[in-house]
Motif scaffolding. Structure first.
Motif: not given
Length: 218
Positions: A176-182
């Motif tokens: 459901x996402x195309x990027x993430x922030x760790x």
């Protein structure tokens, strides 16, 4: 145990990531820059409004001239025709003010938490309320707007990742996402977190954010 929470207005299927628009139709959520003409914050705003059933897919078709006799038409005309292309991005204070000045029955709430911990916590609160959040990230060469739609938390309920829809990246097909922030570890640099897509990884910090909601929201 690690848990993932995604806002409940979106679903992933063989046709892509979808939500129900204002007309009750399942439509694709993600809008990549090029689908429309505008700054990344406008794309993120459009995705947030689709997720909350504020507009129809038909409203944002290219060359579909909005009916300026209606509050929605005036709203769409302002952001797509008068303010559609903003080369240096959109200040969130100005964007929220302009949304709230429109006759369309939505309102924007601009938030400016002081610390990264406060920002992460607030994003988590909105996601827990199934509210997508337009967030701003800053990096060495500039800034970028994303739509936060989910979080990952560890066994101690500490948020470790923020899942987003990035209008500058290709539409998601298997998540459901195309990027993430760790955000699991905060570095000591000016840009303490890693932003990750299929093609890019670089360091960012979190900044302002805003949400949109129906004016009759209780």
């Amino acid at each position: 145990m690690t848990t993932i929470q995604i806002i409940d207005s979106i679903r992933l299927n063989r046709t892509g990531l979808q939500t129900k628009d204002a007309n009750g139709r399942w439509v694709n959520v993600h809008k990549q820059q090029g689908d429309l003409d505008g700054a990344c914050s406008i794309y993120s705003l459009v995705m947030a409004m689709l997720c909350q059933g504020m507009i129809e897919e038909q409203d944002i078709k290219l060359y579909n001239f909005p009916d300026r006799r209606t509050p929605k038409g005036k709203f769409l005309y302002h952001f797509f025709y008068e303010q559609g292309f903003i080369q240096n991005g959109y200040n969130y204070t100005a964007l929220a003010r302009e949304i709230n000045e429109q006759p369309f029955e939505i309102r924007a709430i601009h938030k400016r938490p002081r610390t990264n911990d406060d920002r992460i916590e607030l994003i988590g609160q909105f996601v827990s309320q199934n509210t997508p959040v337009v967030i701003s990230t800053e990096f060495n060469d500039g800034a970028h707007a994303l739509l936060a739609i989910g979080i990952e938390s560890d066994e101690n309920d500490v948020i470790t990742k923020i899942f987003c829809l990035d209008p500058g990246a290709p539409s998601p097909k298997v998540s459901p996402w195309n990027c993430f922030i760790d955000v699991s570890k905060e570095g000591k640099s000016q840009y303490p977190f890693y932003y990750v897509t299929e093609v890019n990884t670089y360091k960012v910090t979190l900044d302002d954010m805003f949400i949109v909601e129906h004016k009759n929201f209780e």
